[in-house]
Write a protein that holds these residues in place. Sequence first.
Motif, short mmCIF file in Angstrom:
data_model
loop_
_atom_site.label_atom_id
_atom_site.label_comp_id
_atom_site.label_asym_id
_atom_site.label_seq_id
_atom_site.Cartn_x
_atom_site.Cartn_y
_atom_site.Cartn_z
N SER A 20 -12.33 -78.49 -6.89
CA SER A 20 -12.71 -78.36 -5.50
C SER A 20 -11.62 -77.62 -5.00
CB SER A 20 -12.99 -79.73 -4.83
OG SER A 20 -13.58 -79.76 -3.60
N ILE A 21 -12.02 -76.34 -4.67
CA ILE A 21 -10.82 -75.60 -3.82
C ILE A 21 -11.67 -74.86 -2.78
CG2 ILE A 21 -9.57 -73.44 -4.05
CD1 ILE A 21 -9.28 -74.22 -7.16
N ASP A 22 -10.94 -74.66 -1.77
CA ASP A 22 -11.39 -74.03 -0.40
C ASP A 22 -11.50 -72.56 -0.74
OD1 ASP A 22 -11.84 -72.90 2.09
OD2 ASP A 22 -10.42 -74.39 3.08
N SER A 23 -12.67 -72.02 -0.68
CA SER A 23 -12.76 -70.43 -1.04
C SER A 23 -11.81 -69.55 -0.15
CB SER A 23 -14.11 -70.12 -1.30
OG SER A 23 -14.67 -70.17 0.26
N THR A 24 -11.64 -69.93 1.00
CA THR A 24 -10.79 -69.26 2.04
C THR A 24 -9.13 -69.20 1.60
OG1 THR A 24 -10.18 -71.06 3.62
CG2 THR A 24 -12.11 -69.75 4.16
N GLU A 25 -8.83 -69.97 0.70
CA GLU A 25 -7.54 -70.06 0.22
C GLU A 25 -7.33 -68.78 -1.01
OE1 GLU A 25 -4.90 -71.69 1.43
OE2 GLU A 25 -6.36 -72.46 2.91
N ILE A 26 -8.44 -68.52 -1.45
CA ILE A 26 -8.44 -67.46 -2.35
C ILE A 26 -8.31 -66.18 -1.73
CG2 ILE A 26 -9.75 -66.18 -4.33
CD1 ILE A 26 -10.83 -68.99 -5.15
N LEU A 27 -9.01 -66.22 -0.70
CA LEU A 27 -8.94 -64.88 0.25
C LEU A 27 -7.66 -64.79 0.91
CD1 LEU A 27 -12.38 -65.28 2.04
CD2 LEU A 27 -11.80 -63.55 0.14
N LYS A 28 -6.78 -65.73 0.93
CA LYS A 28 -5.37 -65.51 1.54
C LYS A 28 -4.38 -65.03 0.40
CE LYS A 28 -6.06 -69.29 4.98
NZ LYS A 28 -5.50 -70.68 5.25
N GLY A 29 -5.00 -64.78 -0.93
CA GLY A 29 -4.03 -64.05 -1.84
C GLY A 29 -3.71 -65.04 -2.87
N ARG A 30 -4.17 -66.30 -2.93
CA ARG A 30 -3.70 -67.15 -4.17
C ARG A 30 -4.73 -66.80 -5.33
NH1 ARG A 30 -3.46 -72.90 -0.76
NH2 ARG A 30 -1.47 -72.71 -0.20
N CYS A 31 -4.23 -67.07 -6.61
CA CYS A 31 -5.09 -66.85 -7.73
C CYS A 31 -4.92 -67.98 -8.58
CB CYS A 31 -4.37 -65.59 -8.59
SG CYS A 31 -4.87 -65.38 -10.08
N ILE A 32 -6.11 -68.33 -9.33
CA ILE A 32 -6.26 -69.38 -10.29
C ILE A 32 -6.83 -68.62 -11.58
CG2 ILE A 32 -8.53 -70.07 -9.41
CD1 ILE A 32 -7.72 -73.13 -10.07
N MET A 33 -6.12 -69.14 -12.64
CA MET A 33 -6.52 -68.70 -14.11
C MET A 33 -6.39 -69.60 -15.17
SD MET A 33 -3.63 -65.94 -14.76
CE MET A 33 -4.14 -65.19 -16.37
N GLY A 34 -7.09 -69.52 -16.17
CA GLY A 34 -7.04 -70.30 -17.22
C GLY A 34 -6.25 -69.65 -18.32
N SER A 35 -5.75 -70.46 -19.35
CA SER A 35 -5.02 -69.95 -20.72
C SER A 35 -5.61 -70.94 -21.50
CB SER A 35 -3.50 -69.85 -20.15
OG SER A 35 -3.10 -69.35 -21.44
N LEU A 36 -6.07 -70.34 -22.48
CA LEU A 36 -6.64 -71.24 -24.01
C LEU A 36 -5.56 -70.50 -24.93
CD1 LEU A 36 -8.61 -73.36 -24.75
CD2 LEU A 36 -10.05 -71.41 -25.50
N PHE A 37 -4.80 -71.65 -25.45
CA PHE A 37 -4.30 -71.27 -26.76
C PHE A 37 -2.97 -70.23 -26.14
CE2 PHE A 37 -8.02 -72.65 -28.90
CZ PHE A 37 -7.39 -73.91 -29.34
N GLY A 38 -2.55 -70.29 -25.13
CA GLY A 38 -1.49 -69.32 -24.67
C GLY A 38 -2.02 -67.98 -24.45
N GLY A 39 -3.27 -67.75 -24.24
CA GLY A 39 -3.86 -66.52 -24.16
C GLY A 39 -3.94 -65.66 -25.48
N ILE A 40 -3.78 -66.16 -26.65
CA ILE A 40 -3.95 -65.59 -27.72
C ILE A 40 -5.40 -65.10 -28.23
CG2 ILE A 40 -4.28 -67.49 -29.27
CD1 ILE A 40 -2.26 -66.24 -31.40
N LYS A 41 -5.45 -63.89 -28.60
CA LYS A 41 -6.75 -63.39 -29.27
C LYS A 41 -6.72 -63.52 -30.60
CE LYS A 41 -6.83 -60.35 -25.25
NZ LYS A 41 -5.82 -60.84 -24.57
N ALA A 42 -7.46 -64.38 -31.32
CA ALA A 42 -7.49 -65.13 -32.65
C ALA A 42 -7.88 -63.75 -33.46
CB ALA A 42 -8.40 -66.26 -32.62
N LYS A 43 -8.79 -63.25 -33.00
CA LYS A 43 -9.39 -61.94 -33.95
C LYS A 43 -8.23 -60.93 -34.31
CE LYS A 43 -13.29 -59.28 -34.96
NZ LYS A 43 -14.70 -58.81 -34.65
N THR A 44 -7.47 -60.40 -33.23
CA THR A 44 -6.46 -59.41 -33.33
C THR A 44 -5.10 -59.77 -33.49
OG1 THR A 44 -6.54 -59.37 -30.91
CG2 THR A 44 -7.88 -57.63 -32.08
N ASP A 45 -4.98 -60.97 -32.92
CA ASP A 45 -3.19 -61.48 -32.86
C ASP A 45 -3.05 -62.32 -34.16
OD1 ASP A 45 -3.09 -60.33 -30.23
OD2 ASP A 45 -3.34 -62.06 -29.29
#
Length: 128
Positions: free
Chosen positions: A46-71
């Motif tokens: 639960s995140i207030d959408s206006t906070e994203i408009l204020k320049g904050r960013c949220i993202m995920g990282s699965l396995f450190g962002g590795i791309k299994a097929k190429t990495d």
Amino acid sequence: MTDGGADYCFECIGLASSMADAFNSSRVGGGKTIILGVEMHGKAISIDSTEILKGRCIMGSLFGGIKAKTDIPILVKRYLNKELHLDEFITHQVDFKDINKAFDLLIQGKSLRCIIWMDGSMNNFPFN
């Protein structure tokens, strides 16, 4: 404490409430929150959408962002070419019958990585 929020916040626990807390602890105007934990109860964040408009960013990282097929092929090649020294991270090896020893070493903080040999072939490995 951070004079307006942290530049980077990481959530590693896996609770929606701590994910929201991490996001709300990030700096307005450019703070980034990276979600590493998987929400263990299936709850939504639960995140207030206006906070994203204020320049904050949220993202995920699965396995450190590795791309299994190429990495992974690149990492395997580097390992085989002796450029990536993974063997140094293996501190112990035990046969399956001694699995409790592996847990004891882990609990005591004496083991970084332990190979558990299922078939008793522990003595055939290169770094014994």
